[in-house]
Scaffold this motif. Structure first.
Motif, short mmCIF file in Angstrom:
data_model
loop_
_atom_site.label_atom_id
_atom_site.label_comp_id
_atom_site.label_asym_id
_atom_site.label_seq_id
_atom_site.Cartn_x
_atom_site.Cartn_y
_atom_site.Cartn_z
N VAL A 219 0.82 -1.22 0.00
CA VAL A 219 0.00 0.00 0.00
C VAL A 219 0.86 1.27 0.00
CG1 VAL A 219 -2.04 -1.05 1.05
CG2 VAL A 219 -0.30 0.00 2.53
N GLN A 220 2.13 1.13 0.37
CA GLN A 220 3.01 2.30 0.32
C GLN A 220 3.59 2.50 -1.07
OE1 GLN A 220 5.46 2.98 3.71
NE2 GLN A 220 4.16 1.75 5.00
N ARG A 221 3.58 1.41 -1.86
CA ARG A 221 4.23 1.51 -3.19
C ARG A 221 3.24 1.55 -4.34
NH1 ARG A 221 9.09 -2.73 -2.37
NH2 ARG A 221 9.17 -2.61 -4.63
N ALA A 222 1.96 1.25 -4.08
CA ALA A 222 0.96 1.27 -5.16
C ALA A 222 -0.29 1.97 -4.66
CB ALA A 222 0.66 -0.18 -5.57
N PRO A 223 -1.06 2.59 -5.57
CA PRO A 223 -2.25 3.36 -5.14
C PRO A 223 -3.44 2.45 -4.84
CG PRO A 223 -2.00 3.50 -7.52
CD PRO A 223 -0.85 2.66 -7.02
N VAL A 224 -3.28 1.61 -3.84
CA VAL A 224 -4.40 0.74 -3.44
C VAL A 224 -4.87 1.15 -2.05
CG1 VAL A 224 -3.72 -1.24 -4.85
CG2 VAL A 224 -2.88 -1.06 -2.52
N TYR A 225 -6.16 1.02 -1.83
CA TYR A 225 -6.75 1.44 -0.57
C TYR A 225 -6.83 0.24 0.37
CZ TYR A 225 -10.01 3.87 2.54
OH TYR A 225 -10.62 4.47 3.62
N LEU A 226 -6.25 0.38 1.54
CA LEU A 226 -6.14 -0.74 2.49
C LEU A 226 -7.47 -0.95 3.23
CD1 LEU A 226 -4.32 -2.78 4.02
CD2 LEU A 226 -3.69 -0.92 5.56
N LEU A 227 -7.97 -2.18 3.16
CA LEU A 227 -9.27 -2.45 3.80
C LEU A 227 -9.17 -3.42 4.97
CD1 LEU A 227 -11.74 -2.42 0.79
CD2 LEU A 227 -11.66 -0.84 2.72
N ASN A 228 -7.97 -3.59 5.51
CA ASN A 228 -7.88 -4.36 6.77
C ASN A 228 -8.47 -3.53 7.91
OD1 ASN A 228 -5.63 -5.97 5.21
ND2 ASN A 228 -6.29 -7.13 6.99
N SER A 229 -8.61 -4.17 9.06
CA SER A 229 -9.33 -3.47 10.14
C SER A 229 -8.50 -2.39 10.83
CB SER A 229 -9.89 -4.47 11.14
OG SER A 229 -8.87 -5.31 11.61
N VAL A 230 -7.25 -2.18 10.38
CA VAL A 230 -6.53 -0.99 10.84
C VAL A 230 -7.17 0.26 10.23
CG1 VAL A 230 -4.29 -2.09 11.25
CG2 VAL A 230 -4.82 -1.22 8.97
N ASN A 231 -7.92 0.07 9.16
CA ASN A 231 -8.70 1.16 8.55
C ASN A 231 -9.85 1.50 9.50
OD1 ASN A 231 -10.72 2.53 7.10
ND2 ASN A 231 -9.94 1.76 5.16
N PRO A 232 -9.83 2.70 10.10
CA PRO A 232 -10.81 2.98 11.16
C PRO A 232 -12.25 3.06 10.66
CG PRO A 232 -9.58 4.97 10.63
CD PRO A 232 -8.94 3.85 9.85
N TYR A 233 -12.43 3.24 9.35
CA TYR A 233 -13.81 3.30 8.83
C TYR A 233 -14.49 1.94 8.90
CZ TYR A 233 -12.48 7.90 7.21
OH TYR A 233 -12.07 9.21 7.17
N ARG A 234 -13.69 0.85 8.83
CA ARG A 234 -14.27 -0.48 8.99
C ARG A 234 -15.02 -0.56 10.33
NH1 ARG A 234 -11.28 -5.15 7.49
NH2 ARG A 234 -12.54 -6.12 9.11
N LEU A 235 -14.38 -0.02 11.36
CA LEU A 235 -14.95 -0.17 12.70
C LEU A 235 -16.23 0.64 12.87
CD1 LEU A 235 -11.89 -0.40 15.08
CD2 LEU A 235 -12.63 -1.88 13.26
N GLU A 236 -16.38 1.70 12.06
CA GLU A 236 -17.63 2.47 12.13
C GLU A 236 -18.81 1.61 11.71
OE1 GLU A 236 -17.94 5.74 13.52
OE2 GLU A 236 -16.14 4.71 14.19
N GLY A 237 -18.61 0.79 10.68
CA GLY A 237 -19.69 -0.13 10.28
C GLY A 237 -19.86 -1.24 11.31
N GLN A 238 -18.74 -1.73 11.83
CA GLN A 238 -18.81 -2.86 12.76
C GLN A 238 -19.32 -2.48 14.15
OE1 GLN A 238 -15.20 -5.12 10.47
NE2 GLN A 238 -15.23 -5.43 12.68
N LYS A 239 -19.49 -1.19 14.38
CA LYS A 239 -20.07 -0.81 15.68
C LYS A 239 -21.60 -0.93 15.66
CE LYS A 239 -20.56 4.23 14.98
NZ LYS A 239 -19.96 5.55 15.15
N THR A 240 -22.20 -0.99 14.46
CA THR A 240 -23.67 -0.93 14.39
C THR A 240 -24.41 -2.14 14.96
OG1 THR A 240 -23.65 -1.66 12.08
CG2 THR A 240 -23.68 0.72 12.46
N PRO A 241 -23.80 -3.35 14.99
CA PRO A 241 -24.53 -4.44 15.67
C PRO A 241 -24.83 -4.11 17.14
CG PRO A 241 -22.76 -5.33 14.34
CD PRO A 241 -22.60 -3.84 14.30
N ALA A 242 -24.01 -3.25 17.74
CA ALA A 242 -24.29 -2.82 19.13
C ALA A 242 -25.64 -2.10 19.16
CB ALA A 242 -23.18 -1.90 19.64
N PHE A 243 -25.88 -1.25 18.15
CA PHE A 243 -27.15 -0.51 18.10
C PHE A 243 -28.31 -1.47 17.88
CE2 PHE A 243 -24.68 3.21 15.82
CZ PHE A 243 -23.80 3.26 16.88
N GLU A 244 -28.07 -2.42 16.98
CA GLU A 244 -29.15 -3.38 16.67
C GLU A 244 -29.50 -4.25 17.88
OE1 GLU A 244 -28.71 -4.16 11.90
OE2 GLU A 244 -28.49 -5.83 13.27
#
Ligand code: F0G
Length: 463
Positions: A219-244
């Motif tokens: 990801v440092q050498r090519a223009p690809v977007y990292l989607l592992n869970s270090v990506n904090p936006y992943r956790l925004e979606g994964q917090k919603t089961p708490a609401f449900e």
């Protein structure tokens, strides 16, 4: 909308704007991970944040709105992630990529409850998401951000479920995706999904942690977007089961939430979800969140056993619950905070314990993949130790569908799953329970009488 959030380093507290995040999502100052922060977050100072107090979300209005949206035909409203978008305003609605994830069932588990001597046990089945795992809730969030930021390629290292989810959402959005998975160490169902959804799938001769290391360079050498869970936006979606969960329990807070631990992002996401609702006044307290690891992939358990101080030692991970075969979890510090703030525990469970718990969940007509079954196995220990009271309410977070790893299930029922050493380590009670649950397929000639004999034999056994 996009300026309504920032990224805050969970290590040194540094705040950066969305466009300042580095490709590996690590803090340039201290190397730690970020979390998404809003003007109304507990970490913001109302006095100095202009408008924050005035724009504080209103719990009653939101509770009503979230329910109302379930009757809407708008895609963003039908998603069980985006109908909560007021508390995750990270992309404009027209950039949302959704497969109608979320809105998963909260099942009663009366037979498992009886085994534990508990009054009430529930299971939130995140395996009932579009690609069969909880990853969809995080992927819809982070992939939508990738679209909003104009990326053409997305990538992840995975034990299987993240790659299946990423491949599907990338395909929906018309993005190209690169999957790095450890060769021979993921369940076939998951590998087949990445292929089905058209991902470029690379099997590396290493383990998950090795895949993560390689991707960090890529990801440092090519223009690809990292989607592992270090990506904090992943956790925004994964917090919603708490609401449900809270909606489904009529806003009564369960005492305990039991979550499997691998890379340790999911427990962090759920902890964030509950904490935000408490901060905003939806609920007065939060559940104790406990994390269960497989004994062969237990770095957090070991660290906590050693007093929760000193260097965090990665392990070489081995478990048949391949989803959580992770020795160097990226989000361990976030997880430790959630354990500390909610008062939960970490447990480890053996391969025998996982296998039996999975069969017990299956026998409820629910089913899950091995990594999800650690929750029931761990809860048995927490109840036995008195850390979870029998009169308390616990929710198991089932993370993956049983069809993700049918080979495991078939081997279990054929009695071929465990090694001789593992089988010898089973207790008498475990052996008896397994004998009752095992349903090895019988092969017969196509004769009615032969089938009826099987029926008679089964009829003679207690149900
Ligand atoms: N359960 C399942 C079914 C998983 O796939 C994972 C993680 C976990 C639990 C653990 O969640 O990592 O947030 O602690 N699977 C990742 C993957 C690592 O690549 O699919 P965690």
């Amino acid at each position: 909308m996009l300026s309504s959030h920032s990224l805050r380093c969970t290590g040194c507290g540094l705040r950066i704007a969305q466009n300042e995040a580095r490709s590996n999502f690590r803090c340039a100052t201290c190397g730690d991970l970020f979390e998404i922060e809003y003007p109304w977050s507990a970490t913001r100072d109302k006095a100095t944040d202009a408008g924050a107090a005035a724009n504080q979300p209103n719990p009653n209005a939101l509770r009503y709105l979230w329910q109302e949206r379930r009757t809407s035909t708008l895609a963003a409203d039908q998603s069980g992630v985006w109908r909560f978008r007021d508390l995750l305003p990270i992309v404009p609605v027209d950039k949302i990529v959704t497969l109608y994830e979320g809105n998963t069932p909260l099942y009663e588990m009366p037979r498992c409850a009886a085994l534990l001597g508990m009054n009430w046990l529930l299971a939130k089945h995140q395996g009932m998401n579009p690609t069969g795992s909880f990853k969809d809730t995080g992927m819809t969030a982070a992939l939508s951000v990738a679209v909003a930021n104009g990326f053409e390629w997305v990538a992840c290292a995975s034990t299987g479920n993240t790659s299946a989810a990423m491949a599907a959402y990338a395909a929906r959005a018309g993005l190209r995706s690169l999957v790095l998975i450890p060769e021979g160490k993921i369940a076939w169902g998951k590998l087949s999904q990445a292929m089905d959804y058209g991902s470029t799938t690379v099997q590396l001769r290493t383990d998950f942690d090795g895949c993560v290391r390689v991707l960090a360079e890529i990801v440092q050498r090519a223009p690809v977007y990292l989607l592992n869970s270090v990506n904090p936006y992943r956790l925004e979606g994964q917090k919603t089961p708490a609401f449900e969960i809270l909606e489904q329990m009529d806003w009564q807070v369960p005492h305990h939430l039991i979550v499997p631990g691998g890379n340790l992002a999911n427990c962090s996401a759920l902890g964030k979800g509950f904490a935000e609702l408490q901060h905003l006044g939806f609920i007065k307290r939060v559940p104790k969140i406990s994390v269960i690891q497989a004994a062969g992939a237990n770095p957090l358990y070991r660290w906590m056993q050693a007093g929760g101080v000193g260097p965090f030692e990665p392990v070489e991970a081995h478990t048949r619950a391949t989803a959580i075969r992770i020795g160097n979890p990226a989000s361990w510090k976030k997880a430790v905070k959630v354990l500390a703030t909610t008062g939960g525990w970490v447990e480890e469970v053996s391969e025998q314990e996982i296998a039996l718990a999975k069969a017990e969940i299956g026998a409820e007509g629910i089913g899950c993949e091995p990594a999800s079954a650690v929750t029931l196995a761990g809860l048995k220990k927490l109840v036995a130790d008195g850390r979870v009271g029998k009169e308390e309410t616990a929710v198991l977070l089932l993370t993956g569908h049983t069809l993700k790893d049918p080979e495991y299930t078939i081997q279990y029922h054929r009695g071929a799953l465990l090694s001789d050493k593992e089988a010898a380590a089973e207790t008498v009670a475990q052996r008896a329970a397994n004998a009752k649950l095992r349903r090895e397929p019988v092969v017969l000639d196509a004769k009615v009488d032969d089938v009826l004999k099987v029926l008679d034999a089964m009829q003679a056994q207690p149900a």
